[in-house]
Design an enzyme around this catalytic site. Structure first.
Site, PDB file in Angstrom:
ATOM      1  CG  ASN A 131      44.846  39.043  34.178  1.00 20.42           C
ATOM      2  OD1 ASN A 131      44.434  40.077  34.676  1.00 20.42           O
ATOM      3  ND2 ASN A 131      46.055  38.940  33.666  1.00 20.42           N
ATOM      4  CB  CYS A 132      41.145  33.662  37.181  1.00 21.20           C
ATOM      5  SG  CYS A 132      39.791  32.531  37.490  1.00 21.20           S
ATOM      6  CG  ASP A 133      36.615  35.832  33.214  1.00 22.67           C
ATOM      7  OD1 ASP A 133      37.297  36.873  33.192  1.00 22.67           O
ATOM      8  OD2 ASP A 133      36.201  35.266  32.179  1.00 22.67           O
ATOM      9  CG  MET A 181      41.040  34.331  40.684  1.00 22.33           C
ATOM     10  SD  MET A 181      40.999  33.809  42.397  1.00 22.33           S
ATOM     11  CE  MET A 181      41.636  35.227  43.233  1.00 22.33           C
ATOM     12  CE  LYS A 182      39.903  39.980  35.201  1.00 25.84           C
ATOM     13  NZ  LYS A 182      39.761  40.186  33.760  1.00 25.84           N
TER      14      LYS A 182
END
Length: 117
Positions: A10-12, A14-15
């Protein structure tokens, strides 16, 4: 070429990295080290290649909440122990494979690594 993308789902950042890889047709395996953990050998390999200061996420909340006594006198061995205990302290993402090791997400570095070829 097998590429593994390490991080937290859920890390931005990572997205953004996953979106970039998907849009450029790069096949990869995602390893969520918050769920599956990470092994000492991988951390040691990354630290040797990029330096523990690069791998350790000092800007994150998890690291900043550590007591000053724990943060004092950091060296590679202590940093690896901290990252093993709390994988959220590993800078995200880590992309490894095909002769590449990239720490963090910068589209220009992904492009320069020619990942989409």
């Amino acid at each position: 070429m097998t590429i593994t993308l390490y991080g937290i789902r859920n890390c931005d950042t990572m997205k953004k990295a996953r979106t970039w890889l998907d849009e450029h047709g790069v096949d990869y395996v995602f390893h969520d080290y918050k769920v599956s953990g990470i092994d000492r050998a991988s951390l040691a390999r990354w630290c040797k290649a990029k330096g523990w200061e690069t791998v350790l996420n000092r800007a994150g909340t998890t690291f900043r909440k550590l007591p000053d006594a724990v943060r004092a006198g950091l060296d590679e061995a202590k940093a690896i122990d901290l990252m093993l205990e709390q994988p959220s302290m590993i800078k995200r993402p880590v992309l490894e494979g095909g002769g590449h090791l990239l720490i963090g997400f910068r589209p220009e570095e992904y492009r320069a690594a020619r990942l989409s070829l």
